[in-house]
Design an enzyme around this catalytic site. Structure first.
Site, short mmCIF file in Angstrom:
data_model
loop_
_atom_site.label_atom_id
_atom_site.label_comp_id
_atom_site.label_asym_id
_atom_site.label_seq_id
_atom_site.Cartn_x
_atom_site.Cartn_y
_atom_site.Cartn_z
N ASP A 288 -17.34 -15.61 -13.34
CA ASP A 288 -17.36 -16.29 -12.18
C ASP A 288 -16.20 -17.65 -12.73
O ASP A 288 -14.74 -18.43 -12.86
CB ASP A 288 -17.81 -16.73 -10.83
CG ASP A 288 -17.14 -17.74 -9.82
OD1 ASP A 288 -15.68 -18.21 -10.12
OD2 ASP A 288 -17.74 -18.18 -9.20
N SER B 295 1.12 -1.21 0.25
CA SER B 295 0.17 0.21 -0.23
C SER B 295 1.08 1.28 0.10
O SER B 295 2.08 0.99 -0.92
CB SER B 295 -1.02 -0.51 1.03
OG SER B 295 -2.19 0.74 1.23
N ASP C 295 -8.79 -4.96 -5.67
CA ASP C 295 -8.60 -4.05 -4.76
C ASP C 295 -8.64 -2.77 -4.96
O ASP C 295 -8.75 -2.57 -6.01
CB ASP C 295 -6.68 -3.64 -4.10
CG ASP C 295 -6.22 -2.46 -4.10
OD1 ASP C 295 -6.86 -1.43 -3.45
OD2 ASP C 295 -5.16 -2.69 -3.76
N ASP D 273 -16.01 -20.58 -8.07
CA ASP D 273 -15.51 -20.70 -7.39
C ASP D 273 -15.27 -19.28 -6.61
O ASP D 273 -14.23 -19.47 -5.82
CB ASP D 273 -12.98 -21.31 -7.61
CG ASP D 273 -12.72 -19.94 -8.16
OD1 ASP D 273 -13.14 -19.23 -8.66
OD2 ASP D 273 -11.93 -20.43 -8.43
N ASP E 275 -13.24 -19.32 -16.21
CA ASP E 275 -11.40 -19.73 -16.28
C ASP E 275 -12.00 -20.93 -15.94
O ASP E 275 -11.20 -21.32 -16.50
CB ASP E 275 -11.32 -18.81 -14.96
CG ASP E 275 -11.82 -19.65 -13.57
OD1 ASP E 275 -12.53 -20.06 -13.49
OD2 ASP E 275 -10.63 -18.71 -12.53
N HIS F 123 -7.61 -5.01 -0.53
CA HIS F 123 -6.17 -4.78 -0.43
C HIS F 123 -5.07 -4.83 0.24
O HIS F 123 -3.70 -4.95 0.12
CB HIS F 123 -6.30 -3.40 -0.13
CG HIS F 123 -5.72 -2.05 -0.17
ND1 HIS F 123 -5.07 -1.78 -1.24
CD2 HIS F 123 -4.91 -1.56 0.74
CE1 HIS F 123 -4.00 -0.35 -0.65
NE2 HIS F 123 -3.81 -0.36 0.30
N VAL G 214 -13.91 -22.72 -13.35
CA VAL G 214 -14.62 -23.67 -12.61
C VAL G 214 -15.01 -22.07 -11.83
O VAL G 214 -14.80 -21.24 -11.82
CB VAL G 214 -12.89 -24.15 -12.34
CG1 VAL G 214 -12.43 -22.82 -11.38
CG2 VAL G 214 -13.61 -24.88 -10.26
#
Length: 567
Positions: free
Chosen positions: A289, A223, A458, A296, A292, A496, A294
Site C-alpha cells: 500500500d 465488461s 478486477d 491509502d 506509492d 469490476h 501514501v
C-alpha cells in the site's frame, strides 16, 4: 452532411444548453434538431417497420412494438445496487421511447429486442450502450454510461439519441443464462450481429424522426459491453466515430476456461474462507500500500506488488490452521489465480493463453457483482457442482460457458472437461467471441477514436487481458499510429463495477472532444463520489495512461493534484 438550423420554442433547450456548457461535456458539432412543436403524435407516428434491407447483415425486418412520449422524471437513488452507478436513476427530460424487435433469419432463434430513445431536442449524435454478463436483459439506454460521473447529465439528457438491446435472447426463469448458446443464430447475435443490427435500426429510426441520420455515433460498454465495444471497432470499423471500452471481457474463450480452472483450484482444501480472504487483503496492503508514497488502502502499482508479495508468506506453520494463515492447497490456489491459463488448442488471432489476475482489492466488500474475491472467485461458500448462488460468480459463469458454448452438454461435470476434446468447437467460438484482433487499421483510417479503461483490482476478468490486447495493437500498427487514435488507462484499486477506489470520469465528454475537436484526452481525473446528491467527491486520482501509475508527491492525499503519473 450539414444539418440545417432548427429553431425551438420554450426554455427547455436553453436550459439544457446552459447546463452542458457549465459542465463542459458538449463539444461543438452537429446542429440541433427536434421532434417539432407537438412531439407526442410525431413520436407515435414512428411505428412503421424497418425493412430488412436497412440492416447491413442478413436479418428479418424490425417491428416497432410501441412508440410513445415519456414525461420528464426526477433523480432517484436506491439504498443498494450491484454497482455504485446502478443505484442512481438519473433525471430525464421528456423523450420518445421506441420499443421493437428484429426478426431472426432462423425461425427457431429468438428475436432481437431493442429500445431507442429519441430526445425532443437532438444534438445530432447517438450513443449505443453495451450489455453485461450473458445479456438476455434489455439495455434501455437510460442509465449512466460506464465510468460516468454521478453529477453530470446522461447522454439522453445531453441530447443524444440512445439505444440498447438484449443481444438477441431473453433470459428464461429456471434456465441458466448461457442456455441460449445452443442456438447458432442466438450465439452469433450475442457475439456481434445483434449490436450491428440494432445500430442500423437506430440509425433508420433517427433518420425517420429527425430527417437526418446521426452525424457522430458513439458506443460505450463495460465488461461484456466492453467486449462488444471492441468488437464494433474490429468487425464494423465504419459504424462508429468514438468507442469507450471499460474492463472488456476480451479473450473470452481464455477467460471462461481460466475462470473455471480458478474455481476448480478452490475445491476441497483449496477454498479460502471469507476471513482468510481478508487476511490476504490485509497482507497485500501491508506489503504494497505505502510503496506509492501514501498509505491509502490502494495498491497503486499492482505490477510491482505482484513481484513483491508472495502468498507463501501466509502459509500455516506445521501442525496449525485457522483464519490467520493458508494451507498448502490455498497457497497454490492463489498462485493459480495469478498464473496464466495456457490453451492446449489454438485460439483466434494467434492468442495462446489468458493472463493471470492482478493484486489488490481482494477484500473489497461483496454485493451482487460488486467486490473482490468473495464476489467473483471464492464466494461465501465452497464451490459446488452444479454452482450455487453462494459460489463465486466466475465459477458460475465459466462452468456454464464450458457446458453450453463449448461442450454443448448441459450435464457436463466441468471438473472432467478437457479442452483438447473440443478443439474444433473452441476454434469456432473463439472466432466468434474473442475480440482480440489487433488490426484496427480500418477503424483508424475512418477517423475513429478508442478509449480503453482497465480496473486493476478486477477479479471478474484479468486487467492484463486488455493490457495485452493494447500491446498487440501497438506491435501490429506501431506506437506512433496507435497514439493517434487509441488510449489505454488503468484505475488502481477499482473492482469490476467501479467500487473500492476512485473510478468515475467523463469518458463520453473526453471521447467526443477527441472525435469532434481533435483534442486528445489530457489531465483526466478519477473521482470517488458519494452516492447521494450532490454527489460530493471524497477523493480523486489522476487517470494514468498505461504503463504509468499514480505516485503520491505531496499535499492532500484526497486530491488528484497530490499525485503524479509515474513509471
Amino acid at each position: 452532411m450539414a444539418i440545417p438550423q432548427t429553431v425551438f420554442s420554450g426554455g427547455a433547450m436553453l436550459a439544457t444548453a446552459a447546463l452542458l456548457a457549465a459542465c463542459g461535456t458538449a463539444p461543438t458539432g452537429p446542429t440541433r434538431l427536434g421532434l417539432g412543436a407537438d412531439p407526442a403524435p410525431a413520436c407515435a407516428a414512428l411505428t412503421a417497420p424497418v425493412a430488412a434491407t436497412a440492416i447491413g447483415l442478413p436479418s428479418g425486418a424490425a417491428t416497432i412494438d410501441s412508440a410513445a412520449l415519456v414525461p420528464a422524471s426526477a433523480l432517484a437513488v436506491a439504498e443498494r445496487g450491484p454497482s455504485p452507478a446502478s443505484r442512481i436513476t438519473p433525471a430525464m427530460p421528456a423523450y420518445c421511447k421506441v420499443l421493437g424487435r428484429i426478426a431472426p433469419v432462423d425461425a427457431s432463434a429468438p428475436p432481437i429486442l431493442f429500445q431507442v430513445n429519441l430526445p425532443l431536442e437532438w444534438n445530432g449524435r447517438s450513443v449505443q450502450y453495451g450489455g453485461g454478463g450473458f445479456n438476455g436483459t434489455l439495455i434501455t439506454g437510460l442509465a449512466l454510461v460506464p465510468a460516468a460521473r454521478f453529477d453530470l447529465p446522461t447522454p439522453l439528457a445531453q441530447g443524444y439519441v440512445t439505444y440498447g438491446t438484449d443481444s438477441g435472447h431473453q433470459n428464461v426463469q429456471g434456465q441458466p443464462p448461457q442456455a441460449f448458446a445452443l442456438n447458432d443464430e442466438a450465439l452469433v447475435n450475442f457475439a456481434h450481429a445483434s449490436y450491428k443490427k440494432v445500430r442500423d435500426v437506430a440509425v433508420a429510426l433517427t433518420q425517420r424522426a429527425y430527417g437526418h441520420a446521426p452525424q457522430k455515433l458513439y458506443f460505450m460498454g463495460s465488461s461484456e459491453g466492453g467486449r462488444e465495444a471492441l468488437t464494433m471497432a474490429q468487425r464494423y470499423p465504419q459504424d462508429f466515430d468514438g468507442i469507450f471500452s471499460r474492463v472488456p471481457v476480451i479473450n473470452w474463450t481464455g477467460l471462461q476456461h481460466a475462470g473455471t480452472r480458478n474455481g476448480i483450484a478452490t475445491f476441497g482444501e483449496g477454498w479460502l474462507r471469507p476471513a482468510q480472504v481478508q487476511r490476504v487483503h490485509n497482507a497485500v496492503l501491508a506489503s504494497c500500500d505505502a510503496t506509492d508514497g501514501v498509505a491509502d488502502r490502494i495498491v497503486s502499482n499492482p505490477v510491482a506488488c505482484l513481484q513483491r508479495f508472495d502468498p507463501a508468506t501466509l502459509r500455516c506453520a506445521s501442525g496449525t490452521s485457522g483464519d490467520n494463515c493458508l494451507n498448502d492447497a490455498q497457497v497454490q490456489a492463489v498462485r493459480t489465480l495469478r498464473s496464466p491459463w495456457r490453451s492446449p488448442v489454438p485460439l483466434a488471432h494467434g492468442v495462446t493463453e489468458y493472463p493471470g489476475w492482478g493484486i489488490g482489492g481482494e477484500g473489497t466488500p461483496a454485493f451482487a457483482s460488486m467486490g473482490g474475491w468473495n464476489a467473483w472467485w471464492t464466494g461465501s461458500a465452497a464451490p459446488t457442482v452444479p454452482p450455487q448462488p453462494s459460489n463465486g460468480i466466475a465459477w458460475f459463469y465459466g462452468s456454464g460457458a464450458l457446458q453450453y458454448f463449448y461442450a454443448r452438454n448441459p450435464s457436463l461435470d466441468v471438473r472432467n472437461y478437457r479442452a483438447e476434446d473440443f478443439a474444433a468447437r473452441i476454434a469456432t467460438v473463439s472466432q466468434l467471441m474473442d475480440s482480440t484482433n489487433p488490426d484496427l487499421s480500418a477503424f483508424h483510417a475512418r477517423g475513429g477514436k478508442l478509449l480503453v479503461l482497465e480496473h486493476m483490482a478486477d477479479y471478474a476478468q484479468s486487467p492484463f487481458a486488455g493490457i495485452r490486447y493494447y500491446e498487440s495493437v501497438v506491435a501490429r500498427m506501431g506506437r506512433e499510429n496507435v497514439d493517434r487514435f487509441m488510449r489505454l488507462y488503468t484505475a488502481p484499486g477499482v473492482d469490476h463495477v467501479g467500487s473500492g477506489a476512485p473510478a468515475n470520469v467523463d469518458m463520453l465528454g473526453a471521447l467526443a472532444d477527441w472525435v469532434e475537436r481533435g483534442r486528445a484526452p489530457t489531465g483526466l481525473q478519477l473521482l470517488e463520489q458519494e452516492v447521494q446528491p450532490p454527489f460530493k467527491t471524497t477523493r480523486a486520482r489522476p487517470l494514468c495512461e498505461w504503463p504509468l501509475w499514480p505516485r503520491y508527491v505531496n499535499g492532500d492525499a484526497s486530491q488528484a493534484a497530490s499525485f503524479q503519473c509515474s513509471r
